[in-house]
Design an enzyme around this catalytic site. Structure first.
Site, mmCIF file in Angstrom:
data_model
loop_
_atom_site.group_PDB
_atom_site.id
_atom_site.type_symbol
_atom_site.label_atom_id
_atom_site.label_comp_id
_atom_site.label_asym_id
_atom_site.label_seq_id
_atom_site.Cartn_x
_atom_site.Cartn_y
_atom_site.Cartn_z
ATOM 1 N N HIS A 82 -2.477 -24.744 -13.034
ATOM 2 C CA HIS A 82 -3.824 -24.112 -13.436
ATOM 3 C C HIS A 82 -4.548 -25.169 -14.705
ATOM 4 O O HIS A 82 -5.573 -25.482 -14.713
ATOM 5 C CB HIS A 82 -4.011 -22.803 -13.955
ATOM 6 N N ASN A 102 -7.210 -18.985 -9.205
ATOM 7 C CA ASN A 102 -8.330 -18.078 -9.675
ATOM 8 C C ASN A 102 -9.534 -18.390 -8.885
ATOM 9 O O ASN A 102 -10.346 -17.580 -9.076
ATOM 10 C CB ASN A 102 -8.315 -17.898 -11.130
ATOM 11 N N HIS A 103 -9.633 -19.674 -8.383
ATOM 12 C CA HIS A 103 -10.823 -19.849 -7.715
ATOM 13 C C HIS A 103 -10.966 -19.793 -6.351
ATOM 14 O O HIS A 103 -11.735 -20.225 -5.502
ATOM 15 C CB HIS A 103 -11.007 -21.514 -8.050
ATOM 16 N N HIS A 116 0.194 -19.338 -11.884
ATOM 17 C CA HIS A 116 -1.185 -20.053 -12.185
ATOM 18 C C HIS A 116 -1.735 -19.295 -13.552
ATOM 19 O O HIS A 116 -2.322 -18.216 -13.542
ATOM 20 C CB HIS A 116 -2.048 -19.696 -11.101
#
Length: 260
Positions: free
Chosen positions: A178, A67-68, A153
């Site tokens: 994650h 997600n980053h 994730h």
């Protein structure tokens, strides 16, 4: 096929933990393919093209994000240019990058590496189950692909477990990432898929999820975000999994947790 998957790399400590231990990984496990999650490799948030090249030049076969993935702006064109890096499959269509990549090995066999984001306690994304279902319509394990690794994730343990059972028997590996804490449930599910709820991070474990402890403690006490999270600078530890698959079916024969 012998597959190594290394968990979320956090900062310099995580990068060094992986890069410095690659020779030992190869000596000990004789892997056919090494995949690394570089989600937090650049100062703890995202990854840069230069860091990706460092891993690929040292012989890592594929890179996975999370997600980053959008945090470092210079990575965006690299996601289109590099055919060995994956971003989550269930982002809206039309975004840069690929949600899955095929990696051809020296022996001519191919492994599919894919990633989905969970939705519980995470940002709004498309349905991970529908996204991976659509992808798998193009593949039959042991037929047109030798192995399939799916990274989920996600925050929620229940969502990762559900995905494991949903894909059991159709992919080689379902590996959770994650949350940065290695879980003790690595096993082969009933229909032959290797599973772990969280691979764990590669980074300094004298920390809060890879970050210096001061700011997380401050946030715990004052209840709002004030200072910056800074990656911990101590010696890193590598956590990963080693999976051996059946050459005929592509299903997992064994899964072992790695700690270096």
């Amino acid at each position: 096929m012998k597959i190594i998957y290394c968990g979320d790399v956090v900062g310099r400590a995580g990068r060094e933990a992986v890069l410095n231990n690659l020779p030992e990984l190869r000596e000990t496990y004789k892997p056919d393919v090494i995949v690394v999650n570089v989600e937090n490799a650049a100062h703890g948030f995202g990854v840069s093209p230069g860091i990706c090249r460092d891993f690929l030049e040292k012989g890592v076969d594929a890179l996975v994000t999370g997600n980053h993935v959008w945090q470092q702006r210079d990575i965006i064109p690299f996601l289109n240019d590099c055919k060995k890096i994956v971003r989550p499959l269930n982002y809206p269509e039309g975004l840069p990058g690929r949600g899955a990549v095929e990696i051809e090995l020296a022996n001519g066999k191919k492994i599919l590496v894919a990633q989905v984001l969970g939705r519980l306690f995470m940002e709004a994304v498309d349905c991970p189950a529908q996204a991976i279902e659509k992808l798998l319509k193009n593949y039959t394990l042991g037929k047109n692909i030798a192995a399939i690794l799916v990274d989920i994730h996600a925050e929620a343990t229940s969502e990762k477990l559900a995905m494991g059972y949903f894909l059991d028997g159709r992919v080689s590996i379902v590996a959770g990432t994650h949350t940065h804490v290695p879980t003790a449930d690595a096993r082969v599910l009933p229909k032959g898929t290797a599973y772990i709820t969280d691979v764990g991070m590669c980074g300094d474990y004298e920390s809060v999820l890879g970050f210096e402890v001061e700011e997380p403690i401050n946030r715990l006490n004052r209840r709002y975000t004030g200072g910056r999270l800074v990656p911990a600078k101590g010696k890193g530890t590598l956590f990963g999994i080693f999976v051996e698959t059946d050459d005929t079916t592509g299903l997992a024969k064994s899964v072992t947790q790695i700690k270096l």
